[in-house]
Scaffold this motif. Structure first.
Motif, PDB file in Angstrom:
ATOM      1  N   GLY A  48      -6.680  37.129 -42.232  1.00 17.99           N
ATOM      2  CA  GLY A  48      -5.616  36.194 -42.192  1.00 17.99           C
ATOM      3  C   GLY A  48      -5.290  34.829 -43.834  1.00 17.99           C
ATOM      4  O   GLY A  48      -4.128  35.252 -44.206  1.00 17.99           O
ATOM      5  N   LEU A  49      -6.705  34.053 -43.292  1.00 10.34           N
ATOM      6  CA  LEU A  49      -6.029  33.052 -43.874  1.00 10.34           C
ATOM      7  C   LEU A  49      -6.849  33.378 -45.911  1.00 10.34           C
ATOM      8  O   LEU A  49      -5.729  33.011 -46.481  1.00 10.34           O
ATOM      9  CB  LEU A  49      -7.740  31.938 -43.574  1.00 10.34           C
ATOM     10  CG  LEU A  49      -7.654  30.978 -44.493  1.00 10.34           C
ATOM     11  CD1 LEU A  49      -5.928  30.308 -44.738  1.00 10.34           C
ATOM     12  CD2 LEU A  49      -8.951  29.975 -44.042  1.00 10.34           C
ATOM     13  N   GLY A  51      -6.257  36.087 -47.414  1.00 11.25           N
ATOM     14  CA  GLY A  51      -4.695  37.453 -47.935  1.00 11.25           C
ATOM     15  C   GLY A  51      -3.546  36.713 -47.954  1.00 11.25           C
ATOM     16  O   GLY A  51      -2.977  37.294 -48.816  1.00 11.25           O
ATOM     17  N   VAL A  52      -3.259  35.535 -47.072  1.00 10.94           N
ATOM     18  CA  VAL A  52      -2.536  34.251 -47.795  1.00 10.94           C
ATOM     19  C   VAL A  52      -2.349  33.644 -49.093  1.00 10.94           C
ATOM     20  O   VAL A  52      -2.150  33.550 -49.953  1.00 10.94           O
ATOM     21  CB  VAL A  52      -2.034  33.443 -46.478  1.00 10.94           C
ATOM     22  CG1 VAL A  52      -1.343  32.588 -47.404  1.00 10.94           C
ATOM     23  CG2 VAL A  52      -1.406  34.211 -45.134  1.00 10.94           C
ATOM     24  N   LEU A  53      -3.888  32.775 -49.446  1.00 10.89           N
ATOM     25  CA  LEU A  53      -4.399  32.117 -49.931  1.00 10.89           C
ATOM     26  C   LEU A  53      -4.973  33.178 -51.426  1.00 10.89           C
ATOM     27  O   LEU A  53      -4.822  32.631 -53.050  1.00 10.89           O
ATOM     28  CB  LEU A  53      -5.763  31.396 -49.848  1.00 10.89           C
ATOM     29  CG  LEU A  53      -5.870  30.785 -48.700  1.00 10.89           C
ATOM     30  CD1 LEU A  53      -7.682  29.660 -48.446  1.00 10.89           C
ATOM     31  CD2 LEU A  53      -4.432  29.311 -49.295  1.00 10.89           C
ATOM     32  N   VAL A  55      -2.110  35.388 -51.970  1.00  5.37           N
ATOM     33  CA  VAL A  55      -1.281  35.281 -53.027  1.00  5.37           C
ATOM     34  C   VAL A  55      -0.976  34.386 -53.582  1.00  5.37           C
ATOM     35  O   VAL A  55      -0.128  34.492 -54.494  1.00  5.37           O
ATOM     36  CB  VAL A  55      -0.356  35.829 -51.603  1.00  5.37           C
ATOM     37  CG1 VAL A  55       0.553  35.936 -52.540  1.00  5.37           C
ATOM     38  CG2 VAL A  55      -0.619  37.640 -51.566  1.00  5.37           C
ATOM     39  N   LEU A  56      -1.470  33.307 -52.668  1.00  3.26           N
ATOM     40  CA  LEU A  56      -0.454  31.455 -53.216  1.00  3.26           C
ATOM     41  C   LEU A  56      -1.534  31.574 -54.415  1.00  3.26           C
ATOM     42  O   LEU A  56      -0.793  30.880 -55.525  1.00  3.26           O
ATOM     43  CB  LEU A  56      -0.601  31.053 -52.138  1.00  3.26           C
ATOM     44  CG  LEU A  56      -0.135  31.101 -50.712  1.00  3.26           C
ATOM     45  CD1 LEU A  56      -0.345  30.263 -49.616  1.00  3.26           C
ATOM     46  CD2 LEU A  56       1.678  31.396 -51.566  1.00  3.26           C
TER      47      LEU A  56
END
Length: 425
Positions: A48-49, A51-53, A55-56
């Motif tokens: 989860g973490l 994957g978000v980072l 993209v960001l």
């Protein structure tokens, strides 16, 4: 756009993403029953973490110039625009996914997705070294910081490249382009990187309660075998997919991803038989993973015969290496160091000896071995030093380790309020 190559890369990305749940089963079966939820959640937390980072800002750091010189730019945050959103191109007919295509004829966003799965898995691998005793919140903080300052830059050193007008690589990360080391699918960026970080965290957190050889027995060997099977299945995307095209190089990488781990299973089991008198299912699963780790950097530059030899060597060496923690006194709970760090080193250095037309014994000279060694130890030292520093700061501030009594009781209920096995209503 080549729809075949696009489909190939997207399927490879899905296979690599499956490796993280596979790792959760592999690690989950190796811990005690009262820690299985905690162990598996560390993999899913990383999924989860990171994957978000990614993209960001992760992709923007790792591929500042992109695989074709245009997919990313050092002046923006995220995949495009701000926080990964390009408002000028979404929904206006000429979408980003269609407009930005590499020389390999697939959308850049397919490459972005493929590389995201590598980042996720690499972080999740580290967690095995601190099983049974780590706080989930502290792990998540470490995962985010480590990905930012260690994995994303190292991925750029190894995987980033720029193509010229004729499709040839004209620039790239310093390990792959300046040094000239070969790391086809991540022996340095993934396995040595994660293994060095695992060693650092094991030292920061210290030993488990009652740490001794034979004191911590895997609670669910079928989980371990299932996890190993899922990892092996996903590894075809990991290795063959790194070619970024469905061609002959992908085919040899695919075949070698069968050969090396198969031989490694045999090598590991022979060592177990000689040392302990019995070959085990845990040994077979661990041998397969050791072979997969070793073949990762070398899968496209070895013949199948040399891949078999590499797998056998990796199986034997890693089976012996896992006992180093007892001799040297560090508690690497699930042998991340013995399998990933040692296996990654074996595979990376092996290229300098037996890579087709480049190895010392296959038509080349010692120069390639020197390049491989420089790449391997540069990543090892960089990752270990920064990982130790990050872990030490977290441990001294918010605390990284659960209380001893919680560790003995099992941390699933304390940390997550759940149990892995509910046997009665």
């Amino acid at each position: 756009m080549d729809q075949g190559n696009t489909a190939f890369l997207l399927i490879a990305a899905a296979l690599v993403l499956l490796m993280t749940p596979g790792l959760a089963f592999f690690y989950g079966g190796l811990v005690k029953a009262k820690s299985v939820i905690s162990m598996m959640m560390m993999s899913f937390g990383a999924l989860g973490l990171i994957g978000v980072l990614w993209v960001l800002y992760g992709y923007a750091i790792s591929f500042a110039d992109g695989p074709d010189g245009a997919a990313a730019d050092a002046n923006f945050i995220g995949i495009d625009g701000v926080l990964g959103i390009n408002l000028g191109e979404i929904g206006l007919g000429d979408s980003y996914a269609e407009a930005s295509v590499t020389e390999a004829d697939f959308p850049n966003l397919a490459f972005v997705a493929f590389q995201a799965t590598f980042a996720i898995l690499t972080v999740a691998l580290i967690s095995g070294a601190i099983a049974d005793r780590a706080k989930f919140g502290a792990w998540m903080v470490f995962a985010g910081v480590w990905a930012t300052v260690v994995y994303f830059p190292v991925a750029s050193w190894v995987f980033n490249f720029t193509l010229g007008e004729d499709g040839s690589v004209v620039d790239g990360g310093w390990i792959a382009y300046t040094v000239g080391a070969i790391d086809f699918a991540g022996g340095t960026a993934v396995h040595i990187n994660a293994g060095a970080a695992a060693l650092a965290l094991a030292l920061v957190l210290g030993k488990r309660v009652n740490f001794a050889k034979g004191a911590h027995v895997p609670h669910n060997p079928p989980f371990v075998l299932l996890g190993a099977g899922l990892l092996w299945f996903g590894w075809f995307g990991f290795n063959a997919g790194s070619e970024l095209a469905a061609d002959g190089i992908a085919a040899i990488a695919f075949l070698n991803t069968i050969a090396a781990p198969a031989a490694a299973i045999l090598g590991w089991l022979v060592v177990e038989k000689i040392k302990d008198g019995k070959p085990t299912s845990i040994g077979a699963a661990s041998g397969a993973v050791a072979g997969l780790v070793a073949i990762t950097p070398a899968c496209a530059v070895l013949t199948p015969g040399w891949s078999l030899l590499l797998g056998a060597i990796a199986g034997v060496v890693c089976a012996l290496a896992i006992d180093l923690k007892f001799k040297l006194g560090f508690d690497d709970s699930l042998d991340v160091v013995g399998i990933h760090l040692v296996g990654g080193l074996v595979g990376t250095l092996y290229i300098g000896l037996f890579a087709t037309d480049l190895g010392l014994f296959t038509g080349g000279d010692a120069s390639q071995l020197g390049k491989q060694a420089l790449a391997a130890f540069a990543v090892l030292i960089y990752s270990f030093v920064l990982s130790f520093a990050i872990g030490w700061v977290i441990n001294k501030t918010m605390g990284f380790r659960v209380r001893n009594e919680d560790e003995v009781a099992g941390i699933d209920t304390v940390v997550h309020g759940e149990t892995g096995y509910v046997l009665a209503d």
